[in-house]
Design a protein around this motif. Structure first.
Motif, PDB file in Angstrom:
ATOM      1  N   ILE A   2       0.840  -1.206   0.000  1.00 32.01           N
ATOM      2  CA  ILE A   2       0.000   0.000   0.000  1.00 32.01           C
ATOM      3  C   ILE A   2       0.870   1.249   0.000  1.00 32.01           C
ATOM      4  CG2 ILE A   2      -1.678   1.317   1.343  1.00 32.01           C
ATOM      5  CD1 ILE A   2      -2.901  -1.354   2.171  1.00 32.01           C
ATOM      6  N   ARG A   3       2.002   1.192   0.711  1.00 32.89           N
ATOM      7  CA  ARG A   3       2.897   2.352   0.738  1.00 32.89           C
ATOM      8  C   ARG A   3       3.424   2.662  -0.656  1.00 32.89           C
ATOM      9  NH1 ARG A   3       6.082   0.162   5.843  1.00 32.89           N
ATOM     10  NH2 ARG A   3       6.630  -1.297   4.232  1.00 32.89           N
ATOM     11  N   LEU A  29       9.897  11.080  -5.737  1.00 31.94           N
ATOM     12  CA  LEU A  29       8.870  11.108  -4.692  1.00 31.94           C
ATOM     13  C   LEU A  29       8.207   9.743  -4.529  1.00 31.94           C
ATOM     14  CD1 LEU A  29       7.163  14.551  -5.216  1.00 31.94           C
ATOM     15  CD2 LEU A  29       8.456  13.805  -3.253  1.00 31.94           C
ATOM     16  N   ALA A  30       7.971   9.067  -5.633  1.00 32.16           N
ATOM     17  CA  ALA A  30       7.333   7.756  -5.566  1.00 32.16           C
ATOM     18  C   ALA A  30       8.196   6.757  -4.811  1.00 32.16           C
ATOM     19  CB  ALA A  30       7.037   7.236  -6.965  1.00 32.16           C
ATOM     20  N   THR A  31       9.512   6.893  -4.883  1.00 29.21           N
ATOM     21  CA  THR A  31      10.378   5.985  -4.145  1.00 29.21           C
ATOM     22  C   THR A  31      10.618   6.455  -2.721  1.00 29.21           C
ATOM     23  OG1 THR A  31      12.334   7.087  -5.017  1.00 29.21           O
ATOM     24  CG2 THR A  31      11.552   5.159  -6.193  1.00 29.21           C
ATOM     25  N   ALA A  32      10.520   7.766  -2.463  1.00 33.85           N
ATOM     26  CA  ALA A  32      10.787   8.291  -1.128  1.00 33.85           C
ATOM     27  C   ALA A  32       9.589   8.173  -0.198  1.00 33.85           C
ATOM     28  CB  ALA A  32      11.222   9.755  -1.222  1.00 33.85           C
ATOM     29  N   VAL A  33       8.383   8.281  -0.720  1.00 37.26           N
ATOM     30  CA  VAL A  33       7.185   8.265   0.130  1.00 37.26           C
ATOM     31  C   VAL A  33       7.051   6.971   0.929  1.00 37.26           C
ATOM     32  CG1 VAL A  33       4.663   8.261   0.060  1.00 37.26           C
ATOM     33  CG2 VAL A  33       5.934  10.037  -1.121  1.00 37.26           C
ATOM     34  N   PRO A  34       7.216   5.792   0.340  1.00 30.78           N
ATOM     35  CA  PRO A  34       7.103   4.582   1.162  1.00 30.78           C
ATOM     36  C   PRO A  34       8.131   4.532   2.289  1.00 30.78           C
ATOM     37  CG  PRO A  34       7.015   4.000  -1.148  1.00 30.78           C
ATOM     38  CD  PRO A  34       7.356   5.453  -1.075  1.00 30.78           C
ATOM     39  N   PHE A  35       9.338   4.997   2.007  1.00 33.39           N
ATOM     40  CA  PHE A  35      10.374   5.040   3.048  1.00 33.39           C
ATOM     41  C   PHE A  35       9.960   5.963   4.185  1.00 33.39           C
ATOM     42  CE2 PHE A  35      14.197   7.062   4.784  1.00 33.39           C
ATOM     43  CZ  PHE A  35      14.875   5.941   5.243  1.00 33.39           C
ATOM     44  N   ILE A  36       9.433   7.124   3.847  1.00 34.21           N
ATOM     45  CA  ILE A  36       9.011   8.093   4.869  1.00 34.21           C
ATOM     46  C   ILE A  36       7.828   7.554   5.655  1.00 34.21           C
ATOM     47  CG2 ILE A  36       8.013  10.394   5.195  1.00 34.21           C
ATOM     48  CD1 ILE A  36       9.744  11.259   2.763  1.00 34.21           C
ATOM     49  N   ILE A  37       6.862   6.948   4.972  1.00 35.11           N
ATOM     50  CA  ILE A  37       5.691   6.408   5.663  1.00 35.11           C
ATOM     51  C   ILE A  37       6.110   5.335   6.662  1.00 35.11           C
ATOM     52  CG2 ILE A  37       3.603   5.016   5.337  1.00 35.11           C
ATOM     53  CD1 ILE A  37       3.114   6.553   2.757  1.00 35.11           C
ATOM     54  N   ALA A  38       7.096   4.518   6.305  1.00 38.42           N
ATOM     55  CA  ALA A  38       7.537   3.450   7.197  1.00 38.42           C
ATOM     56  C   ALA A  38       8.266   3.985   8.416  1.00 38.42           C
ATOM     57  CB  ALA A  38       8.441   2.490   6.431  1.00 38.42           C
ATOM     58  N   ARG A  39       8.893   5.151   8.312  1.00 41.72           N
ATOM     59  CA  ARG A  39       9.732   5.658   9.403  1.00 41.72           C
ATOM     60  C   ARG A  39       9.054   6.698  10.300  1.00 41.72           C
ATOM     61  NH1 ARG A  39      11.929   2.229   6.848  1.00 41.72           N
ATOM     62  NH2 ARG A  39      14.128   1.799   6.595  1.00 41.72           N
ATOM     63  N   VAL A  40       8.014   7.333   9.814  1.00 42.90           N
ATOM     64  CA  VAL A  40       7.381   8.427  10.553  1.00 42.90           C
ATOM     65  C   VAL A  40       6.206   7.886  11.371  1.00 42.90           C
ATOM     66  CG1 VAL A  40       6.179  10.628  10.292  1.00 42.90           C
ATOM     67  CG2 VAL A  40       8.074  10.091   8.804  1.00 42.90           C
ATOM     68  N   SER A  41       6.056   8.426  12.576  1.00 38.40           N
ATOM     69  CA  SER A  41       4.969   7.975  13.443  1.00 38.40           C
ATOM     70  C   SER A  41       3.626   8.540  12.971  1.00 38.40           C
ATOM     71  CB  SER A  41       5.235   8.418  14.879  1.00 38.40           C
ATOM     72  OG  SER A  41       5.171   9.821  14.979  1.00 38.40           O
TER      73      SER A  41
END
Length: 79
Positions: A2-3, A29-41
């Protein structure tokens, strides 16, 4: 999974809305968003969402004020 779908949607939307940015930025952005979603509370994501919404409303309000502001007539030419 989903991310990655969310990231692809964000990247595609940015690339469509800002053609000067181009497709490369959309891909980043498409590659960075899943990384950010996984790391941010969750509270941080909510705060970012609310902040983005408030910023967009502010920018839209300023753009509307600029559009309705009358332009002064041109100054007379002195010869």
């Amino acid at each position: 999974m989903i991310r990655k779908l969310i990231g692809a949607a964000v990247g595609a939307r940015v690339a469509k809305q800002h053609p000067a940015v181009g497709g490369a930025t959309g891909v980043v952005l498409a590659t960075a968003v899943p990384f950010i979603i996984a790391r941010v509370s969750l509270p941080a994501m909510v705060a970012l969402g609310v902040g983005g919404y408030v910023a967009k409303r502010f920018m839209d309000k300023n753009a509307a004020e600029q559009a309705t502001k009358p332009t002064p007539p041109p100054a007379p030419v002195q010869q």
